[in-house]
Design a protein around this motif. Structure first.
Motif, PDB file in Angstrom:
ATOM      1  N   TRP A  72       0.816  -1.219   0.000  1.00  0.00           N
ATOM      2  CA  TRP A  72       0.000   0.000   0.000  1.00  0.00           C
ATOM      3  C   TRP A  72       0.850   1.269   0.000  1.00  0.00           C
ATOM      4  N   THR A  73       2.146   1.156   0.298  1.00  0.00           N
ATOM      5  CA  THR A  73       3.029   2.319   0.331  1.00  0.00           C
ATOM      6  C   THR A  73       3.814   2.509  -0.974  1.00  0.00           C
ATOM      7  N   LEU A  74       3.676   1.599  -1.936  1.00  0.00           N
ATOM      8  CA  LEU A  74       4.503   1.638  -3.135  1.00  0.00           C
ATOM      9  C   LEU A  74       4.146   2.825  -4.034  1.00  0.00           C
ATOM     10  N   VAL A  75       5.163   3.441  -4.590  1.00  0.00           N
ATOM     11  CA  VAL A  75       4.960   4.524  -5.554  1.00  0.00           C
ATOM     12  C   VAL A  75       4.645   3.947  -6.934  1.00  0.00           C
ATOM     13  N   ASP A  76       5.313   2.853  -7.304  1.00  0.00           N
ATOM     14  CA  ASP A  76       5.114   2.231  -8.610  1.00  0.00           C
ATOM     15  C   ASP A  76       4.971   0.723  -8.421  1.00  0.00           C
ATOM     16  N   PRO A  77       3.784   0.248  -8.048  1.00  0.00           N
ATOM     17  CA  PRO A  77       3.626  -1.186  -7.776  1.00  0.00           C
ATOM     18  C   PRO A  77       3.874  -2.056  -8.999  1.00  0.00           C
ATOM     19  N   ALA A  78       3.557  -1.580 -10.186  1.00  0.00           N
ATOM     20  CA  ALA A  78       3.796  -2.382 -11.390  1.00  0.00           C
ATOM     21  C   ALA A  78       5.288  -2.675 -11.547  1.00  0.00           C
ATOM     22  N   ALA A  79       6.116  -1.657 -11.323  1.00  0.00           N
ATOM     23  CA  ALA A  79       7.563  -1.852 -11.404  1.00  0.00           C
ATOM     24  C   ALA A  79       8.047  -2.778 -10.297  1.00  0.00           C
ATOM     25  N   ALA A  80       7.487  -2.623  -9.099  1.00  0.00           N
ATOM     26  CA  ALA A  80       7.881  -3.480  -7.980  1.00  0.00           C
ATOM     27  C   ALA A  80       7.515  -4.934  -8.261  1.00  0.00           C
ATOM     28  N   PHE A  81       6.298  -5.177  -8.751  1.00  0.00           N
ATOM     29  CA  PHE A  81       5.877  -6.548  -9.020  1.00  0.00           C
ATOM     30  C   PHE A  81       6.723  -7.172 -10.127  1.00  0.00           C
ATOM     31  N   ALA A  82       7.102  -6.382 -11.116  1.00  0.00           N
ATOM     32  CA  ALA A  82       7.976  -6.894 -12.173  1.00  0.00           C
ATOM     33  C   ALA A  82       9.345  -7.276 -11.610  1.00  0.00           C
ATOM     34  N   GLU A  83       9.836  -6.467 -10.692  1.00  0.00           N
ATOM     35  CA  GLU A  83      11.124  -6.772 -10.047  1.00  0.00           C
ATOM     36  C   GLU A  83      11.022  -8.048  -9.224  1.00  0.00           C
ATOM     37  N   TRP A  84       9.941  -8.212  -8.476  1.00  0.00           N
ATOM     38  CA  TRP A  84       9.783  -9.406  -7.646  1.00  0.00           C
ATOM     39  C   TRP A  84       9.623 -10.643  -8.526  1.00  0.00           C
ATOM     40  N   HIS A  85       8.928 -10.493  -9.633  1.00  0.00           N
ATOM     41  CA  HIS A  85       8.766 -11.594 -10.583  1.00  0.00           C
ATOM     42  C   HIS A  85      10.127 -12.004 -11.134  1.00  0.00           C
ATOM     43  N   ARG A  86      10.983 -11.038 -11.414  1.00  0.00           N
ATOM     44  CA  ARG A  86      12.327 -11.309 -11.926  1.00  0.00           C
ATOM     45  C   ARG A  86      13.169 -12.056 -10.899  1.00  0.00           C
ATOM     46  N   VAL A  87      13.075 -11.655  -9.640  1.00  0.00           N
ATOM     47  CA  VAL A  87      13.905 -12.230  -8.581  1.00  0.00           C
ATOM     48  C   VAL A  87      13.477 -13.658  -8.232  1.00  0.00           C
ATOM     49  N   LEU A  88      12.211 -13.973  -8.422  1.00  0.00           N
ATOM     50  CA  LEU A  88      11.724 -15.314  -8.104  1.00  0.00           C
ATOM     51  C   LEU A  88      12.210 -16.339  -9.126  1.00  0.00           C
ATOM     52  N   ALA A  89      12.519 -17.522  -8.631  1.00  0.00           N
ATOM     53  CA  ALA A  89      12.836 -18.642  -9.510  1.00  0.00           C
ATOM     54  C   ALA A  89      11.546 -19.147 -10.158  1.00  0.00           C
ATOM     55  N   PRO A  90      11.632 -19.827 -11.296  1.00  0.00           N
ATOM     56  CA  PRO A  90      10.428 -20.425 -11.886  1.00  0.00           C
ATOM     57  C   PRO A  90       9.706 -21.304 -10.865  1.00  0.00           C
ATOM     58  N   GLY A  91       8.400 -21.120 -10.776  1.00  0.00           N
ATOM     59  CA  GLY A  91       7.618 -21.845  -9.785  1.00  0.00           C
ATOM     60  C   GLY A  91       7.640 -21.216  -8.406  1.00  0.00           C
ATOM     61  N   GLY A  92       8.344 -20.083  -8.270  1.00  0.00           N
ATOM     62  CA  GLY A  92       8.446 -19.415  -6.973  1.00  0.00           C
ATOM     63  C   GLY A  92       7.135 -18.793  -6.528  1.00  0.00           C
ATOM     64  N   MET A  93       7.035 -18.529  -5.224  1.00  0.00           N
ATOM     65  CA  MET A  93       5.791 -18.061  -4.629  1.00  0.00           C
ATOM     66  C   MET A  93       5.948 -16.647  -4.070  1.00  0.00           C
TER      67      MET A  93
END
Length: 212
Positions: free
Chosen positions: A88-109
Motif C-alpha cells: 500500500w506504500t509503493l509509488v510504482d507497484p507495477a515496477a515493484a511486481f515486475a522486479e519481484w517476478h524477476r527475482v523469483l525462480a520459476p515456480g516461486g511463490m
C-alpha cells in the motif's frame, strides 16, 4: 506469532530450506518467523536503523539495504518472497511486481499481507476520529499518502489485477485474518482492537510460472 505462522504455513507450505526474501523486513519480526519455520531467510529494507535492530536480533540472518522496487538481487535467486504492509506504500507497484517476478525462480511463490488503510470501515466512521494534538504528524502523513499509487486505498482486486498483468499465476485472496486479530487484541486497547477486526486487511498469494 503462532497465528502468523499458521497463516504463512497455510499459503507457503513446508519450508524445506527454501530461499525466502522478506521485503521491507523492518526490525525482523517476519524474518524471525520464517527462519523459525525453516526457510533460508534474507531480509531487505531501506532504513539502516531498522536493519541494525534486525541484525542484532537475528545474527544468523542476512539483511541487505536496498529499495524494494529495485532489489539489485540476481534473477531467479529466491524461491519465496513475502512482505507485510508494504504494497500500500509503493509509488510504482507495477515496477515493484515486475522486479519481484524477476527475482523469483520459476515456480516461486509470492505472499503479500496488506490492507486498505485509507478507506474507513463503517465502525470507524461510527466511532469517529480520535482527537490528536499532533497536527504536524497528520499533515506529513497526508502529504506522503498523496504520493503513493494506492492513495485512495489498496483494494485487493487492484493488486491481483496488477500481479496478473505482471505474469503471476494462481493468484488468490485470503481475508481470513481473524485469528491474528484476536491474538493482537491482548496488546491493543479495546477501541483499536475492535477497529482492527473491521479493517480491510487481507493476504494475497501468487506463483511465477514454472515455465518462466
Amino acid at each position: 506469532m503462532a497465528a502468523w505462522e499458521a497463516l504463512f504455513s497455510k499459503h507457503l507450505g513446508a519450508a524445506r530450506g527454501r530461499a525466502l526474501l522478506d521485503l521491507a523486513s523492518g526490525t525482523g519480526e517476519i524474518s524471525r518467523l520464517c527462519k523459525r519455520m525453516g526457510f533460508d531467510v534474507t531480509g531487505l529494507d531501506w532504513a539502516e536503523p531498522m536493519l541494525e535492530r534486525a541484525r542484532a536480533k537475528l545474527p544468523d540472518v542476512r539483511f541487505l539495504q536496498a529499495d524494494a522496487e529495485n532489489t539489485m538481487l540476481p534473477a531467479g535467486c529466491m524461491d519465496v518472497i513475502v512482505t507485510r504492509h508494504l504494497v500500500w506504500t509503493l509509488v510504482d507497484p507495477a515496477a515493484a511486481f515486475a522486479e519481484w517476478h524477476r527475482v523469483l525462480a520459476p515456480g516461486g511463490m509470492l505472499f503479500l499481507v496488506d490492507g486498505d488503510f485509507v478507506t474507513k470501515s463503517w465502525l470507524a466512521r461510527l466511532l469517529g476520529p480520535r482527537h490528536s494534538s499532533n497536527h504536524g504528524a497528520a499533515s506529513t502523513h497526508h502529504r506522503i499518502l498523496r504520493q503513493v499509487y494506492f492513495s485512495q486505498g489498496a483494494r485487493p482486486d487492484q493488486i491481483t489485477d496488477l500481479l496478473a498483468q505482471t505474469g503471476f499465476e494462481k493468484i488468490g485472496i485470503d481475508r481470513g485474518l481473524g485469528r491474528i486479530h484476536r491474538a493482537q487484541a491482548a496488546q491493543l486497547g479495546w477501541r483499536k482492537s475492535l477497529l482492527r477486526r473491521f479493517e480491510h486487511r487481507y493476504a494475497i498469494h501468487a506463483v511465477k510460472s514454472a515455465a518462466q
